[in-house]
Design a protein around this motif. Structure first.
Motif, PDB file in Angstrom:
ATOM      1  N   ILE A   1       0.652  -1.108  -0.012  1.00 40.05           N
ATOM      2  CA  ILE A   1       0.129   0.064  -0.182  1.00 40.05           C
ATOM      3  C   ILE A   1       0.923   1.215  -0.051  1.00 40.05           C
ATOM      4  O   ILE A   1       2.122   1.165   0.419  1.00 40.05           O
ATOM      5  N   GLY A   2       0.327   2.425  -0.577  1.00 42.21           N
ATOM      6  CA  GLY A   2       1.011   3.671  -0.566  1.00 42.21           C
ATOM      7  C   GLY A   2       0.639   4.511   0.559  1.00 42.21           C
ATOM      8  O   GLY A   2      -0.544   4.326   1.040  1.00 42.21           O
ATOM      9  N   THR A   3       1.926   5.404   1.020  1.00 44.37           N
ATOM     10  CA  THR A   3       1.490   6.124   2.267  1.00 44.37           C
ATOM     11  C   THR A   3       2.152   7.399   1.804  1.00 44.37           C
ATOM     12  O   THR A   3       2.884   7.509   0.844  1.00 44.37           O
ATOM     13  N   GLY A   4       1.983   8.341   2.678  1.00 48.78           N
ATOM     14  CA  GLY A   4       2.716   9.661   2.324  1.00 48.78           C
ATOM     15  C   GLY A   4       4.219   9.383   2.333  1.00 48.78           C
ATOM     16  O   GLY A   4       4.681  10.336   1.644  1.00 48.78           O
ATOM     17  N   SER A   5       4.813   8.742   2.800  1.00 45.12           N
ATOM     18  CA  SER A   5       6.061   8.480   3.088  1.00 45.12           C
ATOM     19  C   SER A   5       6.835   7.369   2.109  1.00 45.12           C
ATOM     20  O   SER A   5       8.093   7.155   2.306  1.00 45.12           O
ATOM     21  N   GLY A   6       5.970   6.571   1.367  1.00 47.97           N
ATOM     22  CA  GLY A   6       6.456   5.699   0.702  1.00 47.97           C
ATOM     23  C   GLY A   6       5.389   4.415   0.593  1.00 47.97           C
ATOM     24  O   GLY A   6       4.320   4.663   1.015  1.00 47.97           O
ATOM     25  N   ARG A   7       5.788   3.363   0.318  1.00 50.98           N
ATOM     26  CA  ARG A   7       5.034   2.244   0.293  1.00 50.98           C
ATOM     27  C   ARG A   7       5.477   1.247   1.351  1.00 50.98           C
ATOM     28  O   ARG A   7       6.634   1.096   1.431  1.00 50.98           O
TER      29      ARG A   7
ATOM     30  N   THR B   1       9.302  -1.772   4.275  1.00 50.45           N
ATOM     31  CA  THR B   1       9.418  -0.780   3.141  1.00 50.45           C
ATOM     32  C   THR B   1      10.681  -0.915   2.357  1.00 50.45           C
ATOM     33  O   THR B   1      11.365  -1.874   2.795  1.00 50.45           O
ATOM     34  N   ALA B   2      10.763  -0.069   1.516  1.00 50.12           N
ATOM     35  CA  ALA B   2      11.906  -0.156   0.654  1.00 50.12           C
ATOM     36  C   ALA B   2      13.151   0.544   1.611  1.00 50.12           C
ATOM     37  O   ALA B   2      13.205   1.183   2.496  1.00 50.12           O
ATOM     38  N   GLY B   3      14.382  -0.248   1.375  1.00 51.13           N
ATOM     39  CA  GLY B   3      15.633   0.394   2.209  1.00 51.13           C
ATOM     40  C   GLY B   3      16.723  -0.977   1.885  1.00 51.13           C
ATOM     41  O   GLY B   3      16.659  -1.528   0.776  1.00 51.13           O
ATOM     42  N   VAL B   4      17.784  -0.866   2.751  1.00 46.15           N
ATOM     43  CA  VAL B   4      18.610  -1.642   2.549  1.00 46.15           C
ATOM     44  C   VAL B   4      18.805  -2.582   3.846  1.00 46.15           C
ATOM     45  O   VAL B   4      18.787  -2.249   5.220  1.00 46.15           O
TER      46      VAL B   4
ATOM     47  N   LYS C   1      17.274  -1.271   7.324  1.00 47.49           N
ATOM     48  CA  LYS C   1      17.365   0.255   7.255  1.00 47.49           C
ATOM     49  C   LYS C   1      16.547   0.902   6.250  1.00 47.49           C
ATOM     50  O   LYS C   1      16.797   0.991   5.050  1.00 47.49           O
ATOM     51  N   GLY C   2      15.387   1.362   6.742  1.00 45.60           N
ATOM     52  CA  GLY C   2      14.415   1.737   5.677  1.00 45.60           C
ATOM     53  C   GLY C   2      14.631   3.275   5.073  1.00 45.60           C
ATOM     54  O   GLY C   2      15.342   4.149   5.727  1.00 45.60           O
ATOM     55  N   ASP C   3      14.176   3.504   3.727  1.00 43.46           N
ATOM     56  CA  ASP C   3      14.361   4.976   3.216  1.00 43.46           C
ATOM     57  C   ASP C   3      13.702   5.925   3.909  1.00 43.46           C
ATOM     58  O   ASP C   3      14.025   7.004   3.728  1.00 43.46           O
ATOM     59  N   ASP C   4      12.663   5.636   4.792  1.00 42.45           N
ATOM     60  CA  ASP C   4      11.931   6.527   5.458  1.00 42.45           C
ATOM     61  C   ASP C   4      12.684   6.997   6.784  1.00 42.45           C
ATOM     62  O   ASP C   4      12.054   7.654   7.698  1.00 42.45           O
ATOM     63  N   GLY C   5      13.768   6.186   6.953  1.00 40.81           N
ATOM     64  CA  GLY C   5      14.723   6.723   8.219  1.00 40.81           C
ATOM     65  C   GLY C   5      14.628   5.945   9.320  1.00 40.81           C
ATOM     66  O   GLY C   5      15.525   6.030  10.384  1.00 40.81           O
ATOM     67  N   ASN C   6      13.770   5.028   9.284  1.00 44.29           N
ATOM     68  CA  ASN C   6      13.303   4.137  10.421  1.00 44.29           C
ATOM     69  C   ASN C   6      14.216   2.806  10.233  1.00 44.29           C
ATOM     70  O   ASN C   6      14.610   2.348   9.233  1.00 44.29           O
TER      71      ASN C   6
END
Length: 330
Positions: A194-200, A242-245, A262-267
């Motif tokens: 699902i999509g959110t304001g900060s990503g999927r 979420t997307a990340g490394v 380590k998510g692209d959202d910083g979390n």
């Protein structure tokens, strides 16, 4: 100790009281799963308490054994000193030793005899005190050995109850999966994103699964639970939230096989108790991409397979991840 023994006994009895589900009633099957999950949590807590009690009894036993050994050495020393003094008096002919100590005036004989008696009495008191200490420590040792045996029995009963419960829970999950149309738990791969304001974002575990909010619940060693446990069949797929490394993959005694996303959202998202990895460390992943498989490694080896999922906003301290899971897992 008695509370632990009573708790384990009540748990064993309660396992026989979990309602069974009919093969054509999905609601009943899910209710049975929830009931078994509650029993599993109780069983885990009781087993932790029994193991803590056993460790305490082991420590106390070692302490009391050392005290008994010290009391034995003191007794042996006091007995040897008393025997030596008596032997000296005997060899000197009693009064001759008094004379050697105090002089030869016959007028002093009563006082000399009194002093000799005091010397021997002091050694006798040392022997009596050491005997009393030894007896006290032996009694304490017997009590602790009894506590240790009861704690070990409680631990064994708890482990057996947990094993039976895991078998029941596995069968209940298999039934729920069949009734829900998820044979083998492999029906939805890749998972819905699902999509959110900060990503999927995506649910980190494929169906069927169950979870409850246990954040902050007590754990052994004074710890508290820092995540949400998503119960699922062993080997079920786990996905990137979420997307990340995949920043780190390693194993430890608590989390077993773990990974940090380590998510692209910083979390940072922590996955624990995996059975194996699906990607390597340092790999970039998209939301919903396969990263590992559900297991029960680490300190979850005595519990049902599940994903322990944590959320660390900004890479800092963990927060309750229940709302994160609820958002995408339903």
């Amino acid at each position: 100790m008695r509370r632990v023994l009573v708790g384990v006994t009540m748990l064993v009895v309660a396992l026989a009281c979990v309602p069974s589900a009919s093969a054509d009633d999905l609601a009943s099957a899910r209710a049975r799963e929830r009931a078994l999950r509650a029993q599993l949590e109780a069983a885990t807590a009781q087993l932790d308490a029994a193991n803590d009690a056993l460790e305490a009894a082991d420590r106390q036993l070692g302490f009391d054994q050392r005290r008994l050994a010290q009391a034995g050495l003191r007794l042996a020393g006091a007995q040897a000193a008393l025997a030596g003094q008596v032997a000296s008096i005997y060899r000197s002919g009693g009064m001759a030793m008094v004379g050697a100590i105090l002089g030869n005036s016959s007028a002093q004989v009563p006082d000399r005899m009194e002093l000799l008696t005091v010397l021997v009495d002091r050694q006798s008191d040392e022997v009596a005190e050491a005997n009393a200490a030894s007896a006290s420590y032996r009694a304490a040792l017997a009590q602790v050995r009894g506590d240790q045996a009861r704690a070990r029995q409680a631990s064994e009963r708890g482990a057996a109850a947990l094993k039976r419960l895991n078998a029941k829970l596995g069968a209940a999950r298999a039934l729920t999966a069949r009734l829900a149309g998820f044979p083998g738990g492999q029906s939805t791969y890749p998972p819905p994103v699902i999509g959110t304001g900060s990503g999927r974002i995506a649910c980190p575990v494929e169906p069927p699964y169950t979870y409850t909010d246990t954040y902050g619940a007590p754990r052994s060693g004074g710890r508290t639970h820092k995540g949400t446990d998503i119960m699922a069949p062993s080997g079920a797929k786990e996905f990137a939230y979420t997307a990340g490394v995949v920043a780190d993959e390693h194993a430890n005694s608590l989390g077993g096989i773990t990974l940090y996303l380590k998510g692209d959202d910083g979390n940072t998202y922590y996955y624990a108790h995996l059975s194996r990895y699906a990607v390597g460390q340092g790999v970039r992943v998209a939301a919903g991409q396969l990263v590992g498989y559900v297991g029960n490694t680490g300190d979850a080896r005595y519990t049902a397979a599940h994903l322990h999922f944590e959320v660390h906003p900004g890479g800092g301290a963990a927060v309750n991840p229940y709302s994160y899971v609820k958002r995408v897992c339903g």
